[in-house]
Design a protein around this motif. Structure first.
Motif, mmCIF file in Angstrom:
data_model
loop_
_atom_site.group_PDB
_atom_site.id
_atom_site.type_symbol
_atom_site.label_atom_id
_atom_site.label_comp_id
_atom_site.label_asym_id
_atom_site.label_seq_id
_atom_site.Cartn_x
_atom_site.Cartn_y
_atom_site.Cartn_z
ATOM 1 N N ILE A 120 0.849 -1.192 0.000
ATOM 2 C CA ILE A 120 0.000 0.000 0.000
ATOM 3 C C ILE A 120 0.882 1.238 0.000
ATOM 4 N N SER A 121 0.258 2.401 -0.017
ATOM 5 C CA SER A 121 0.957 3.639 -0.353
ATOM 6 C C SER A 121 2.064 4.044 0.612
ATOM 7 N N ALA A 122 1.728 4.388 1.859
ATOM 8 C CA ALA A 122 2.736 4.941 2.772
ATOM 9 C C ALA A 122 3.938 4.013 2.961
ATOM 10 N N PRO A 123 3.733 2.706 3.167
ATOM 11 C CA PRO A 123 4.909 1.828 3.235
ATOM 12 C C PRO A 123 5.747 1.875 1.964
ATOM 13 N N GLY A 124 5.081 1.968 0.814
ATOM 14 C CA GLY A 124 5.812 2.047 -0.445
ATOM 15 C C GLY A 124 6.658 3.300 -0.544
ATOM 16 N N TYR A 125 6.085 4.450 -0.132
ATOM 17 C CA TYR A 125 6.865 5.693 -0.177
ATOM 18 C C TYR A 125 8.066 5.610 0.765
ATOM 19 N N MET A 126 7.824 5.024 1.954
ATOM 20 C CA MET A 126 8.910 4.919 2.942
ATOM 21 C C MET A 126 9.988 3.954 2.453
ATOM 22 N N ASN A 127 9.585 2.883 1.767
ATOM 23 C CA ASN A 127 10.570 1.993 1.139
ATOM 24 C C ASN A 127 11.508 2.791 0.247
ATOM 25 N N LEU A 128 10.914 3.682 -0.553
ATOM 26 C CA LEU A 128 11.696 4.431 -1.534
ATOM 27 C C LEU A 128 12.623 5.433 -0.868
ATOM 28 N N ILE A 129 12.087 6.273 0.030
ATOM 29 C CA ILE A 129 12.900 7.384 0.529
ATOM 30 C C ILE A 129 13.959 6.951 1.542
ATOM 31 N N THR A 130 13.791 5.755 2.160
ATOM 32 C CA THR A 130 14.807 5.275 3.109
ATOM 33 C C THR A 130 15.686 4.175 2.534
ATOM 34 N N GLY A 131 15.268 3.547 1.429
ATOM 35 C CA GLY A 131 16.028 2.425 0.886
ATOM 36 C C GLY A 131 15.950 1.187 1.752
ATOM 37 N N THR A 132 14.883 1.087 2.584
ATOM 38 C CA THR A 132 14.717 -0.069 3.466
ATOM 39 C C THR A 132 13.293 -0.587 3.401
ATOM 40 N N TRP A 133 13.106 -1.834 3.861
ATOM 41 C CA TRP A 133 11.777 -2.426 3.927
ATOM 42 C C TRP A 133 11.129 -2.128 5.282
ATOM 43 N N GLY A 134 9.884 -2.565 5.421
ATOM 44 C CA GLY A 134 9.086 -2.216 6.586
ATOM 45 C C GLY A 134 9.652 -2.675 7.908
ATOM 46 N N ASN A 135 10.403 -3.786 7.933
ATOM 47 C CA ASN A 135 10.979 -4.258 9.203
ATOM 48 C C ASN A 135 11.936 -3.248 9.811
ATOM 49 N N LYS A 136 12.365 -2.295 9.009
ATOM 50 C CA LYS A 136 13.269 -1.257 9.508
ATOM 51 C C LYS A 136 12.540 0.071 9.708
ATOM 52 N N HIS A 137 11.909 0.592 8.672
ATOM 53 C CA HIS A 137 11.271 1.912 8.823
ATOM 54 C C HIS A 137 9.969 1.866 9.617
ATOM 55 N N ASN A 138 9.386 0.666 9.775
ATOM 56 C CA ASN A 138 8.244 0.442 10.665
ATOM 57 C C ASN A 138 6.954 1.149 10.222
ATOM 58 N N VAL A 139 6.789 1.344 8.932
ATOM 59 C CA VAL A 139 5.527 1.886 8.412
ATOM 60 C C VAL A 139 4.801 0.756 7.694
ATOM 61 N N TYR A 140 3.659 0.366 8.254
ATOM 62 C CA TYR A 140 2.898 -0.759 7.705
ATOM 63 C C TYR A 140 1.469 -0.380 7.330
ATOM 64 N N ASP A 141 1.111 0.885 7.474
ATOM 65 C CA ASP A 141 -0.232 1.325 7.079
ATOM 66 C C ASP A 141 -0.157 2.795 6.680
ATOM 67 N N ASN A 142 -1.298 3.363 6.299
ATOM 68 C CA ASN A 142 -1.325 4.748 5.855
ATOM 69 C C ASN A 142 -1.541 5.741 6.999
ATOM 70 N N ASP A 143 -1.676 5.234 8.229
ATOM 71 C CA ASP A 143 -1.804 6.125 9.383
ATOM 72 C C ASP A 143 -0.453 6.648 9.854
ATOM 73 N N VAL A 144 0.599 5.885 9.597
ATOM 74 C CA VAL A 144 1.980 6.276 9.920
ATOM 75 C C VAL A 144 2.072 6.747 11.379
ATOM 76 N N ARG A 145 1.760 5.854 12.290
ATOM 77 C CA ARG A 145 1.727 6.222 13.706
ATOM 78 C C ARG A 145 3.096 6.185 14.375
ATOM 79 N N ASN A 146 3.992 5.308 13.907
ATOM 80 C CA ASN A 146 5.232 5.105 14.660
ATOM 81 C C ASN A 146 6.404 4.815 13.722
#
Length: 456
Positions: A120-146
């Protein structure tokens, strides 16, 4: 006047002695002046040598503040499947593709592993701008709480290495700036954008919301107009453009003529941005890297949904104006996490070692040593494998049993050994590092990759 016996008179003798004294003084003065001149020349030469050495030392530093004329802009057009962009006429996008490259890519991490990330969107954007997957940047939904901002995004990395660089964000969704990048947050580095254009979704007077979501298209149009104007007038060093309308239409109509029209809108918008880039390249002697991509595909049945790990939802695409991509780009399917290290390399900005060890991506330009790492643990035997891209040099294999980086601290890496890269595998006894968690880093001549092991 001579005396009667032929001797000089006292007056004449005095005059001649005075003349001799004057001559001697003059000779000494000339010698002193010559010595002073020689000393001045030596001091000047020494000063020049010292200045040269200082300049050489400063220019050799990896985080030098020397600024180049290289600029980067990445555009995310939300939720366009690979087959949809490939089947669209899209003349402006095709023009960029012809100058550079096009390749199918993927999102979602590695299926069934610690790095699997929802499509989905927010995890995808975070993948791109950090060069990491969700286990690192910790964004798994579009609420981006933590979000975990210890995995620094490209804007923060650029600003921390070269503070005079200018950054811009032009977005139909304000969450990108405030929560994903974390503008103004202390734990996100107190980063402030030099140029920003977003928040228009809250202007209900100018953009009244309608059931067909056409107001989103109108906001996209404004975002593109302000992007193009800012590029022409200011030429930010790193810019993010986000366009939302295609995803809204996808959710409403799926694979449809409405979606085809939305893609056509994107093509026109990208064309306007590309014209502004070409203007800067022509009149400001700048070199621009443009990357156009999407954050996820669409479901294989109707095209109205996404979020799962089907091939169509995981498959994305990359269009770039850069033609000289590397062997990794040519021979493998790139991932969305490859885009950030690619942009860093283009701008010749090197991330700190602690951050680089965490990158899940591989640069798509320049020399690359290895990719596609794989690790397996059987008892105390650690098997490490990789795909060789360039046969130069060796691979250093590093191990740590901690993950302090996620909390903002450093991990203590141990060197397990050095192996010729052509071996493409190695086995190590790690009995002295007993743990339920390992991070493995493979460091090559030109890049490094990493993997985790989590004992069940």
């Amino acid at each position: 006047m001579a005396t009667n016996n032929g001797q000089l008179s006292p007056v004449q003798d005095k005059i001649e002695k005075t003349d001799e004294t004057v001559i001697i003084v003059r000779r000494k003065k000339i010698k002193i002046e010559q010595w002073l001149l020689a000393l001045a020349i030596l001091i000047l030469i020494a000063t020049i040598i010292i200045l040269i050495l200082v300049v050489m030392k400063v220019s050799s530093k990896p985080n030098s503040t020397v600024i180049s004329n290289k600029k980067v802009i990445f555009i995310i057009a939300d939720g366009i499947s690979a087959n949809s962009i490939e089947n669209a006429p899209a003349p402006n996008i095709r023009k960029i593709q012809e100058a550079g490259r096009y390749k199918r890519a993927y999102v979602g991490g590695d299926i069934g592993t610690y790095s699997e990330t929802i499509t989905i969107s927010a995890p995808g954007y975070m993948n791109l701008i950090t060069g990491t997957w969700g286990n690192k940047h910790n964004v798994y939904d579009n609420d981006v709480r933590n979000a975990n901002y210890n995995y620094k995004n490209i804007f923060r990395l650029i600003k921390e290495q070269q503070s005079t660089r200018k950054i811009g964000i032009f977005s139909t969704w304000i969450v990108n700036r405030l929560r994903l990048v974390g503008e103004g947050l202390a734990n996100a580095g107190n980063l402030i954008f030099d140029y920003k254009s977003d928040g228009y979704e809250f202007d209900l007077v100018t953009y009244p919301h309608d059931s067909a979501s056409f107001y989103i298209h109108r906001i996209d149009e404004r975002v593109v107009d302000e992007t193009s104007r800012c590029i022409r007038d200011n030429g930010p060093d790193v810019s993010w453009v986000y366009l939302q309308y295609t995803d809204d239409i996808g959710h409403k109509y799926g694979d449809s003529e409405q979606m085809n029209q939305a893609i056509d809108y994107v093509d026109q918008q990208v064309g306007r941005i590309y014209e502004a880039i070409q203007y800067r390249q022509t009149y400001h002697n700048e070199e621009w890297l443009l990357i156009l991509t999407t954050d996820h595909g669409r479901d294989p049945v109707t095209g109205q949904n996404h979020g799962d790990q089907t091939e169509r939802e995981r498959t994305t695409w990359i269009v770039t104006n850069y033609h000289d991509t590397n062997r990794y780009f040519e021979e493998y399917q790139p991932a969305i996490v490859d885009i950030m290290p690619t942009m860093m390399r283009f701008m010749k900005v090197k991330a700190p070692l602690e951050s680089e060890r965490e990158f899940d991506g591989v640069p798509l330009i320049g020399q690359v040593s290895l990719a596609r790492p794989n690790v397996q643990l059987s008892g105390n035997a650690l098997t490490v494998q990789w795909k060789m891209i360039d046969n130069t040099g060796n691979i250093k294999v590093w191990l740590t049993t901690t993950n302090m980086f996620k909390n903002g601290s450093r991990d203590d890496y141990k060197l397990l050994g050095t192996v010729p890269i052509i071996n493409q595998s190695a086995v190590f006894n790690i009995s002295e590092y007993r743990s339920n968690f390992y991070k493995i880093v493979l460091e090559g001549e030109y890049n490094m990759v990493n993997k985790w092991i989590i004992r069940s």
